[in-house]
Design an enzyme around this catalytic site. Structure first.
Site, mmCIF file in Angstrom:
data_model
loop_
_atom_site.group_PDB
_atom_site.id
_atom_site.type_symbol
_atom_site.label_atom_id
_atom_site.label_comp_id
_atom_site.label_asym_id
_atom_site.label_seq_id
_atom_site.Cartn_x
_atom_site.Cartn_y
_atom_site.Cartn_z
ATOM 1 N N GLY A 45 0.833 -1.185 0.000
ATOM 2 C CA GLY A 45 0.000 0.000 0.000
ATOM 3 C C GLY A 45 0.871 1.239 0.000
ATOM 4 O O GLY A 45 2.033 1.195 0.426
ATOM 5 N N GLN A 50 3.002 9.891 1.154
ATOM 6 C CA GLN A 50 4.284 9.204 1.315
ATOM 7 C C GLN A 50 5.253 9.514 0.175
ATOM 8 O O GLN A 50 6.444 9.253 0.292
ATOM 9 C CB GLN A 50 4.085 7.694 1.433
ATOM 10 N N CYS A 95 5.774 -0.315 7.364
ATOM 11 C CA CYS A 95 5.429 0.863 6.576
ATOM 12 C C CYS A 95 6.636 1.289 5.751
ATOM 13 O O CYS A 95 7.760 1.313 6.265
ATOM 14 C CB CYS A 95 5.006 1.996 7.520
ATOM 15 N N HIS A 137 -4.560 1.368 7.549
ATOM 16 C CA HIS A 137 -3.181 1.858 7.629
ATOM 17 C C HIS A 137 -2.975 3.014 6.639
ATOM 18 O O HIS A 137 -2.471 4.073 7.007
ATOM 19 C CB HIS A 137 -2.217 0.708 7.333
ATOM 20 N N HIS A 141 -2.491 7.546 6.988
ATOM 21 C CA HIS A 141 -1.531 8.455 6.348
ATOM 22 C C HIS A 141 -2.236 9.710 5.835
ATOM 23 O O HIS A 141 -1.704 10.814 5.936
ATOM 24 C CB HIS A 141 -0.819 7.778 5.168
#
Length: 172
Positions: A45, A50, A95, A137, A141
């Protein structure tokens, strides 16, 4: 095009992402780049923040029974919202923005998510188990949070100390 995955403690990871308003070629390029970047980093993912883009965009690609991530199974979600959650599960998470660190996190076992695809078409997906974990998850973010925030006070202190040591060693 591969994009740089930003890592903790980069302050961008704390930004709350904004909703996408235009479903255009720029969005499609971002989604394609995110997929290429996620696959290059062996992730399941990736949220747009990110890669330094504060938009409510995420992708998820879980491996199948043969541990292969098929592009046709890729989930591209724009402006996702969890409309229902129930149950409890504990899953060991990692992550791409906190490389090399994993920890058990408690999350909902079953969720329903509403989102838009790359063309602006509204979608609804019911998920459980690992897929529900991935959704939760990645959506954290988008709101400026990381899975390490689920750690107990003592585990968080230990993590911070080890992470600082790791960053110092990488600079040498």
């Amino acid at each position: 095009m591969l994009r740089e995955v930003i890592t903790y403690p980069n302050k961008l990871l704390r930004l709350k992402s904004e909703d996408v308003v235009e479903f255009n070629e720029e969005l499609h390029t971002l989604l394609d780049d995110m997929y290429e970047t996620m696959m290059d980093h062996a992730g399941v993912g990736l949220a747009a923040i990110q890669v330094g883009i504060p938009l409510n965009v995420l992708i998820i690609s879980l491996p199948d029974d043969e541990d292969i991530q098929n592009k046709e199974d890729l989930i591209e979600a724009i402006n996702p919202v969890i409309t229902h959650k129930d149950g409890v599960q504990v899953f060991t998470e990692g992550c791409l923005s906190v490389p090399g660190f994993t920890e058990d996190v408690t999350r909902a076992q079953h969720i329903i998510v509403e989102y838009y695809d790359r063309h602006g078409q509204k979608q609804t997906m019911e998920s459980e188990d690992f897929l529900a974990v991935a959704w939760q998850h990645e959506m954290e973010h988008l709101s400026g949070h990381l899975f390490i925030e689920h750690l107990s006070f003592l585990k968080r202190k230990k993590f911070e100390k080890e992470w600082k040591r790791k960053l110092k060693e990488e600079k040498k």
